[in-house]
Motif scaffolding. Structure first.
Motif, mmCIF file in Angstrom:
data_model
loop_
_atom_site.group_PDB
_atom_site.id
_atom_site.type_symbol
_atom_site.label_atom_id
_atom_site.label_comp_id
_atom_site.label_asym_id
_atom_site.label_seq_id
_atom_site.Cartn_x
_atom_site.Cartn_y
_atom_site.Cartn_z
ATOM 1 N N SER A 347 0.854 -1.188 0.000
ATOM 2 C CA SER A 347 0.000 0.000 0.000
ATOM 3 C C SER A 347 0.887 1.234 0.000
ATOM 4 O O SER A 347 2.111 1.135 0.078
ATOM 5 N N ASP A 348 0.251 2.393 -0.110
ATOM 6 C CA ASP A 348 0.997 3.650 -0.138
ATOM 7 C C ASP A 348 1.781 3.877 1.152
ATOM 8 O O ASP A 348 2.823 4.531 1.158
ATOM 9 N N SER A 349 1.262 3.335 2.264
ATOM 10 C CA SER A 349 1.919 3.537 3.560
ATOM 11 C C SER A 349 2.880 2.414 3.913
ATOM 12 O O SER A 349 3.332 2.313 5.042
ATOM 13 N N GLY A 350 3.177 1.541 2.964
ATOM 14 C CA GLY A 350 4.091 0.435 3.211
ATOM 15 C C GLY A 350 3.436 -0.893 2.901
ATOM 16 O O GLY A 350 3.570 -1.429 1.809
ATOM 17 N N SER A 351 2.690 -1.415 3.855
ATOM 18 C CA SER A 351 1.944 -2.656 3.630
ATOM 19 C C SER A 351 0.885 -2.802 4.705
ATOM 20 O O SER A 351 1.018 -2.265 5.806
ATOM 21 N N VAL A 352 -0.179 -3.506 4.357
ATOM 22 C CA VAL A 352 -1.225 -3.842 5.316
ATOM 23 C C VAL A 352 -1.340 -5.358 5.377
ATOM 24 O O VAL A 352 -0.931 -6.066 4.448
ATOM 25 N N LEU A 353 -1.874 -5.859 6.485
ATOM 26 C CA LEU A 353 -1.977 -7.293 6.693
ATOM 27 C C LEU A 353 -3.425 -7.741 6.556
ATOM 28 O O LEU A 353 -4.333 -7.104 7.090
#
Length: 547
Positions: A347-353
Motif C-alpha cells: 500500500s501507499d503507507s508500506g503494507s497492510v496485513l
C-alpha cells in the motif's frame, strides 16, 4: 464497560458530527439568504383601507354593544366590500357580518380579493383552493383558502374563512428556509421552537459524549498512549522485529489473535477477560496488544509460523464474488486444517496485513513444493468516494507466477482431538466462511466421525464446492439459501442458516461438536441460537471473519 463506552462514544461522535455539519450548512444558508429572502414576504404588501370609513354597516356599533355588553372591545373592519365586527369577549373572539349579525364566513371571491390586496408581485392569480389544514402554516386548521399566483417564486396566500384574515404568504424560498430551520433547530414539527424533546436529548447526549471522551482521554494518558516516548506494546515490538504474530484488529483488542505466553502474574485486561478462556489466563497467555514491552520474557505460541514467499499457480472464479487462488511454496509447508495465513498487501503507507484461511486440508505426500488454496471474496467499492477492498483487489489482480509474502500458519480453529471427543461433528458455514470448514471436512473425512455440514448462502450460485460436498459419502450436506426467488431450489432449504440448524437439532437431539464460521451477522445469530439451546460453549469453536 470501557469497551461499551468506546463503542457508544464512537457512534455518538458520528451522529453529532452529522448534526454539526447540518448546523454549518443551514447556518451558511441563513447568512447567504438573509431574513427577507426567507420570510416568504417578497411580494407581500400591507393593504390600506381595511378599516371601514364609508358605507357604514346596517347594524350600528351601539346596537352591537347592546348585544354584547360583556365585550372587552368591538372593532369594525371591511373584508372586501363587506363590513365585519370583531368582538373580543373574556373567553372567546367572535367575527360577525356587519349587515346581518350572523357569524362571519369568507367566500372564495372575498378570499381572492383579500389575497390580491396583500399581493404586490408580477404574477397573475392562478387558482383558489379550499383547504382545512396545511403544513405551511404551523398550528392552523379549520376552513380556509389557498390562493396561488403564477410568478417566479410560486407565491401562495392563505386566508382563514372564519375571520377573513390573511394568514400569511408562502413561496419556494420560504420552503427551503423552513427545511433549513428544521435542520438547524432539529425541530421537524415546523414550529421553529428550540425548546423540544429532541434538542434536550441531543444536549444530554452531547454532554455524555464530552464526559465519556474526557474519561477515555484520562485512561489514554494514564496508559501513556499520548506520550511520544511511550513504550511500544508487545505486539508492536514483535511486529517491528518481524516476528510471526497474528493480528486482525491492528491492536484494538477485539480479535484475540495475538496470543503470547508471559508471566502468569501479568494483570488481566478487560479484553483478555472477554476473549481468552480461564485456562489460557491461568497458563499465562495474554494478548500482545494489551501490554507494554518492558523487556519481559515473551514466548510466541505459533512456533511453526514463518514468513514465506508464495507464487500464484492458478486462479478461478467459484462464484460471482468469490475467487479461488492456488499458491505454491518451496519445500514442505506444515499447517492444520482450520488455520490461516497473514498476507502482506502493498500500500501507499508500506503494507497492510490481511488474514485468509486455508480452503483445503494439508497434503499428506512430501514433495519439493506445497500447494495452498485460499478463497478471496471481492469487496467492490460501495461508491465512487469509497475505495474497493485493498486486500481482495490486490490478490485477485495477481497473474500466474506473481509472488506475494505471507506469514503463518496461525489460528486455533482446529478439530477436536478424537482421543478427547468422538462426538459427531456439525459444521456451520456462511459465505466465504466455507474455506476453513472445507479444510476441516476434508481432514475429518478420514477419521470416521459422523459429519453434518450446514452451508448457508444468498443463492445457489454462491454454494461453492456444493458438488464436492454432495459426493462425500460420510457427510450429510444441507445447503440453505436466503434468496426466496432462486429457481434452483431442489434439495435446498430456504431461510436463514441458524433457523435451519435449530430446527434440525430439535428433531435430532444429541451431543455434538460445533464449528461455526461466516459473516458477523450469521455468526452472531448462530452462536445465540446454540446458547438458547443450552449447548455447552466448550463444544463450540468459531472463527470470526468480522474482526
Amino acid at each position: 464497560m470501557m469497551r461499551f463506552m468506546q463503542w457508544l462514544h464512537r457512534w455518538l461522535g458520528l451522529v453529532l458530527l452529522i448534526q454539526v455539519i447540518l448546523w454549518l450548512v443551514s447556518g451558511f444558508y441563513f447568512a447567504l439568504q438573509g431574513h427577507h429572502a426567507m420570510s416568504g414576504h417578497q411580494y407581500k404588501t400591507n393593504p390600506t383601507g381595511l378599516v371601514l370609513r364609508q358605507h357604514p354597516p346596517q347594524i350600528d356599533l351601539r346596537e352591537m354593544w347592546d348585544m354584547y355588553p360583556q365585550a372587552l372591545s368591538i372593532k369594525l373592519y371591511r373584508i372586501g366590500q363587506q363590513p365585519q365586527y370583531q368582538i373580543n369577549l373574556p373567553e372567546q373572539q367572535l367575527f360577525l357580518d356587519g349587515n346581518t349579525g350572523e357569524p362571519w364566513f369568507t367566500n372564495a371571491k372575498q378570499a381572492e380579493q383579500l389575497a390580491l390586496a396583500t399581493y404586490d408581485g408580477p404574477g397573475e392569480l392562478e387558482q383558489v383552493s379550499t383547504i382545512t389544514t396545511t403544513e405551511e402554516i404551523f398550528g392552523w386548521q379549520g376552513k380556509g383558502y389557498r390562493v396561488d399566483f403564477r410568478d417566479d417564486l410560486n407565491t401562495r396566500v392563505y386566508v382563514d374563512a372564519n375571520n377573513g384574515r390573511v394568514l400569511d404568504h408562502r413561496n419556494t424560498p420560504w420552503l427551503l428556509a423552513d427545511w433549513a430551520f428544521k435542520l438547524h433547530f432539529m425541530d421537524y414539527s415546523g414550529g421553529r421552537n428550540f425548546n423540544h424533546l429532541l434538542n434536550y436529548t441531543a444536549a444530554f447526549l452531547a454532554l455524555w459524549f464530552t464526559l465519556s471522551g474526557l474519561l477515555l482521554l484520562i485512561r489514554n494518558i494514564r496508559r501513556g498512549d499520548l506520550n511520544p516516548r511511550r513504550k511500544l506494546s508487545i505486539l508492536e515490538a514483535l511486529q517491528r522485529k518481524h516476528q510471526p504474530i497474528a493480528s486482525g484488529c491492528g491492536g484494538g483488542g477485539t480479535c484475540g489473535l495475538c496470543k503470547v505466553m508471559v508471566d502468569a502474574n501479568t494483570p488481566i485486561t478487560d479484553a483478555e477477560q472477554r476473549l481468552l478462556s480461564t485456562a489460557e489466563l491461568t497458563d499465562g497467555i495474554r494478548l500482545a496488544c494489551q501490554h507494554r514491552d518492558h523487556g519481559q520474557a515473551v514466548q510466541l505460541l505459533e512456533s511453526n509460523a514463518k514468513r514465506f514467499t508464495l507464487k500464484l499457480a492458478q486462479q478461478r472464479s467459484v462464484s460471482p464474488l468469490i475467487t479461488e487462488l492456488k499458491f505454491t511454496v518451496q519445500g514442505h509447508f506444515s499447517y492444520q486444517a482450520g488455520q490461516f495465513m497473514q498476507f502482506e498487501i502493498p500500500s501507499d503507507s508500506g503494507s497492510v496485513l490481511r488474514n485468509y484461511s486455508f480452503a483445503c486440508a494439508p497434503a499428506t505426500k512430501n514433495s519439493d513444493t506445497t500447494e495452498l488454496v485460499f478463497l478471496i471474496r471481492a469487496m467492490p467499492a460501495p461508491s465512487s468516494n469509497v475505495p474497493a477492498g485493498i486486500g481482495s483487489s490486490y490478490l485477485c489482480q495477481l497473474q500466474q507466477g506473481d509472488p506475494v509474502h505471507a506469514t503463518g500458519p496461525f489460528g486455533d480453529f482446529l478439530a477436536t482431538d478424537r482421543a478427547v471427543s468422538n462426538r459427531p461433528q456439525i459444521y456451520i458455514a456462511g459465505g466465504v466462511g466455507i474455506a476453513p470448514i472445507r479444510a476441516l471436512v476434508q481432514a475429518e473425512s478420514a477419521q470416521g466421525r459422523p459429519m453434518h455440514l450446514f452451508h448457508g448462502a444468498r443463492s445457489t450460485a454462491e454454494l461453492i464446492y456444493r458438488d464436492e460436498f454432495v459426493a462425500m459419502s460420510h457427510l450429510r450436506y444441507v445447503p440453505v439459501i436466503s434468496d426466496q426467488t432462486d429457481q434452483d431450489i431442489e434439495q435446498i432449504q430456504l431461510g436463514n442458516i441458524d433457523v435451519a440448524v435449530a430446527q434440525w437439532l430439535q428433531n435430532h437431539p444429541g451431543d455434538y461438536d460445533f464449528y461455526v464460521c461466516g459473516p458477523p451477522a450469521m455468526l452472531q445469530a448462530t452462536l445465540a441460537m446454540l446458547a438458547s439451546l443450552n449447548v455447552d460453549s466448550a463444544r463450540i469453536r468459531f472463527d470470526d471473519f468480522g474482526i
